[in-house]
Design an enzyme around this catalytic site. Structure first.
Site, PDB file in Angstrom:
ATOM      1  N   GLY A   1      43.823  40.284  47.362  1.00  0.00           N
ATOM      2  CA  GLY A   1      43.137  40.153  46.076  1.00  0.00           C
ATOM      3  C   GLY A   1      43.368  38.792  45.426  1.00  0.00           C
TER       4      GLY A   1
ATOM      5  N   GLU B   1      44.334  42.634  54.756  1.00  0.00           N
ATOM      6  CA  GLU B   1      43.971  44.030  54.479  1.00  0.00           C
ATOM      7  C   GLU B   1      43.974  44.924  55.715  1.00  0.00           C
ATOM      8  OE1 GLU B   1      42.742  41.457  52.985  1.00  0.00           O
ATOM      9  OE2 GLU B   1      42.452  41.877  50.863  1.00  0.00           O
TER      10      GLU B   1
END
Ligand code: NAI
Length: 714
Positions: free
Chosen positions: A103, A126
């Site tokens: 993020g 991720e």
């Protein structure tokens, strides 16, 4: 609160937005609120011509808050926040340092320009958690570097450095000198050049990076690199959509795929292991200590393990004294350490100077007195109780008061080893895995009289050596090898029943184990396993076929890879497994001698018969308090024994298939193969009957009824 966590200052006509959420500036709900507030304030500020977004401390934002994953989806909130950043009408520069991950990097991609400190590392990890970027990363990154490179970045999971990010094209500048000044100078230069906002969302994806050939190649690569995994396919779906859909539609698709990926068992398993690895260090009753004052380590035994452990210490910058029985043995150990470092230099891992520095930290000796100034001494001599007791009696004479005395034994009773000293409170097991300088797992074995302070020091030591420690109590095989016993026993039994070694190993590897267990025996040396079992024969169950495949191969002189023949055949200098009719004949002969009935095996049976005893033993270990938590067992197996992380480790896997199904499976094989090895663990029978999960049980037990070792500790 939100005002403190994100501050807004001005430097001439440039606004500086600073995120302050130590230690790693995770983009928590408070940070998001703070950013929204800063954006509101910015709108009201007059005379601002550009904005710099930065973070305080050792790093820019290192990611989203993983703890939020289990709550309601946050994608829409991220999307709106990053859209506001992107839609600013004045240039927005992201100033990046430290580890800019997930993020954090997605936020940087929503900024108009990006400058990175030379040491910054940037990545999208991720997939290692079984999910895909869900804050615009799959739509913005391909607009900057293309579909192919974006997917390569995602598949690798590893961060790239600032220079690589610049070359790839998602960083515009690498800062020369301190970042804050460089970022302000960059903003001023942009203004001087008349540059305005440069929005990633307005760019088009280069179609040459998303041709059908490229997509096919990426898909094939994902299937072979990530068997049984769905997140890589989801990543391909989302990233290729960036080339086909308008930006906003792409974001919505990304959100749907991201939420779907979060619901998979794969994501839940990977996130479970991620958190479990952070839990193992927490020992109830053990307050964080002052840290370890470690000036020198000592190692007794300069063989395979002693040498590897010496490398661990030297890598951590700790001087080491390495002791063995003769000058020749010490020299042999030092030679193998030098070889290890030479190979690290060859592979570009360290420089020649660094190698010399680390080698310089290791001094050899044959005199126990040389260990007198060590704060930690690790014993790694042959696996023999009498010898180890002699060594510990000698250590008791020479070691300084308070030094930690550790044994690397795999199978011996540490209480008996400790009894050879007058300071059993300082004695502990530190079970490294081979190769010791590579494997992350460290079983920390608490003997009956080991003090809490020694346990704490061992946890600190693990941190220093960059190992993942898991606390175990003394029992045969501790956590990992004890659970391995039934797993390996069934594999050996099935090759006597007529399955081929390849059939057994292939079934286990198809399940996801890094290497089939019979190939592991060949690699470790069949003689090693046979010796361990011979010296522990008094603990054998009365089963004449027990570990008899190993015995047959060993008697025929087959030692595994080291002499080119074991369960398989190997060509010199090559670890490729070849089927070997000679091995099959030896196994068939042994089966006939022991009157083992012959039968066909399906892949399903092989996996069940190997795994069920392993899981069942895990439940016994939990109930006995040998391991503190189910997650600790999962960490042992994922970091030390090649159990697939995406299945979450054996205890998570037991919950996945359901304790009821596991219990029924044990009963099915008990009916077929007899009760000796197939008695369900009492805890399994109970939880299966109550319809509960291990995760619940483990949580409740830690909260309400601390297991035995915890009470001892407090
Ligand atoms: P090794 O045979 O490679 O090395 C043992 C070394 O100890 C030899 O260099 C020997 O000369 C030395 N030694 C023997 N008696 C000694 C004494 N009285 N004083 C000083 N040095 C002495 O053995 P390896 O494989 O390194 O194993 C060592 C220990 O580590 C054993 O307890 C083993 O069970 C344990 N271990 C081994 C693992 C493996 O994969 N090899 C994994 C985990 C633990």
């Amino acid at each position: 609160m939100s005002r403190e966590i994100v501050s807004l200052a001005r430097e001439d006509g440039i606004a500086v937005v600073t995120i302050r959420n130590p230690p790693v500036n995770v983009i928590s709900a408070a940070v998001r609120a703070g950013l929204r507030h800063a954006l509101d304030e910015l709108e009201g500020m007059a005379g601002i011509r550009a904005v710099v977004l930065t973070a305080e401390g050792g790093t820019f934002c290192s990611g989203a808050d993983i703890g939020e994953f289990s709550g309601p989806p946050k994608e829409a909130e991220y999307r709106d926040l990053f859209r506001r950043l992107e839609q600013l009408r004045i240039p927005l520069v992201a100033a990046l340092h430290g580890t800019v991950l997930g993020g954090g990097l997605e936020m940087a991609l929503a900024c108009h320009y990006r400058i990175a400190a030379a040491g910054a590392r940037l990545g999208l990890p991720e997939l290692t958690l079984g999910i895909i970027p869900g804050a615009g990363g799959t739509q913005r990154m391909p607009r900057l570097i293309g579909v192919e490179k974006t997917l390569e970045l995602l598949f690798s999971g590893r961060p790239v450095d600032a220079a690589q990010a610049l070359a790839l094209g998602f960083v515009d500048r690498v800062a020369e000198g301190p970042l804050p000044e460089a970022a302000l100078a960059y903003a001023r230069a942009l203004l001087a050049a008349g540059a305005g906002p440069r929005r990633t969302c307005d760019r088009a994806v280069d179609p040459a990076t998303a041709t059908p050939e490229i997509i096919e190649r990426l898909k094939a690569g994902a299937t072979s690199q990530f068997p049984h995994r769905s997140a890589p396919g989801s990543a391909i779906e989302a990233v290729t959509a960036a080339a086909a859909l308008p930006f906003e539609e792409g974001l919505l698709l990304e959100e749907r795929i991201a939420n779907r990926s979060k619901e998979t068992i794969e994501a839940k398993a990977l996130i479970h292991v991620f958190f479990a690895e952070r839990e193992t260090r927490k020992v109830p009753g053990l307050a964080p200590g002052p840290g370890l004052a470690l000036r020198r380590a000592g190692i007794v035994g300069a063989g395979t393990m002693g040498g590897g452990i010496a490398v661990c210490f030297a890598n951590a910058g700790v001087p080491v004294t390495l002791l063995d029985v003769s000058e020749e043995a010490v020299a042999r150990g030092q030679k193998s350490i030098a070889d290890t470092y030479a190979s690290m230099v060859r592979r570009g891992r360290i420089t020649e100077e660094e190698k010399d520095r680390r080698l310089g930290l290791i001094r050899g000796s044959t005199a126990y007195e040389a260990l007198g100034d060590a704060d930690v001494i690790v014993e790694a001599v042959f696996e023999n109780m009498e010898l180890k007791q002699r060594v510990f009696a000698r250590l008791d004479e020479v070691a300084r008061p308070g030094a930690m005395l550790a044994t690397n034994t795999s199978t011996l009773d540490i209480d008996r080893i400790a009894a050879a000293t007058r300071r059993p409170a300082d004695v502990i097991g530190l079970h490294f895995f081979s190769p010791a300088h590579v494997m992350p797992l460290l079983e920390v074995v608490r003997a009956e009289k080991t003090s809490l302070a020694t346990v704490g020091a061992a946890m600190d030591l693990a941190k220093l050596l960059r190992k993942t420690p898991v606390l175990a109590k003394v029992c045969y095989g501790f956590i990992g090898n004890r659970m391995m016993e039934g797993y390996a026993r069934e594999a050996q039994r099935m090759v006597l029943e007529g399955a081929t070694p390849r059939q057994v190993d292939s079934a286990l590897e198809s399940f996801g184990m890094a290497m089939g267990i019979l190939a592991v025996f060949d690699m470790a040396g069949i003689d090693v396993g046979v010796n361990v079992h011979r010296s522990n024969a008094d603990q054998y169950p009365p089963d004449p076929t027990y570990y008899q495949a190993d015995i047959a191969l060993h008697s025929a002189g087959r030692l595994g890879q080291k002499n080119g023949k074991g369960y398989y055949r190997y060509l010199p200098g090559d670890r490729t497994r070849h089927d070997d009719p000679e091995a099959l004949a030896i196994l068939r002969e042994q089966a006939a001698r022991l009157a083992v009935p012959q039968k066909p095996h399906t892949g399903e049976e092989i996996v069940e018969r190997c795994l069920y005893p392993l899981l069942n033993e895990g439940l016994r270990i939990l109930e006995e308090g040998v391991a503190l938590r189910a997650g600790d067992i999962d960490v042992v197996w994922t970091s030390g024994y090649g159990f697939p992380r995406y299945r979450g480790g054996p205890m998570f896997y037991a919950d996945t298939i359901g304790l009821k199904a596991l219990h029924e499976g044990m009963l099915k094989y008990r009916a077929q193969l007899g009760p000796m090895h197939w008695e369900p663990a009492p805890l399994l029978a109970r939880l299966a009957g109550e319809g509960r999960t291990l995760a619940d049980w483990s949580r409740e037990r830690l909260a309400q009824d601390p297991p035995q070792p915890l009470r001892e500790m407090s």
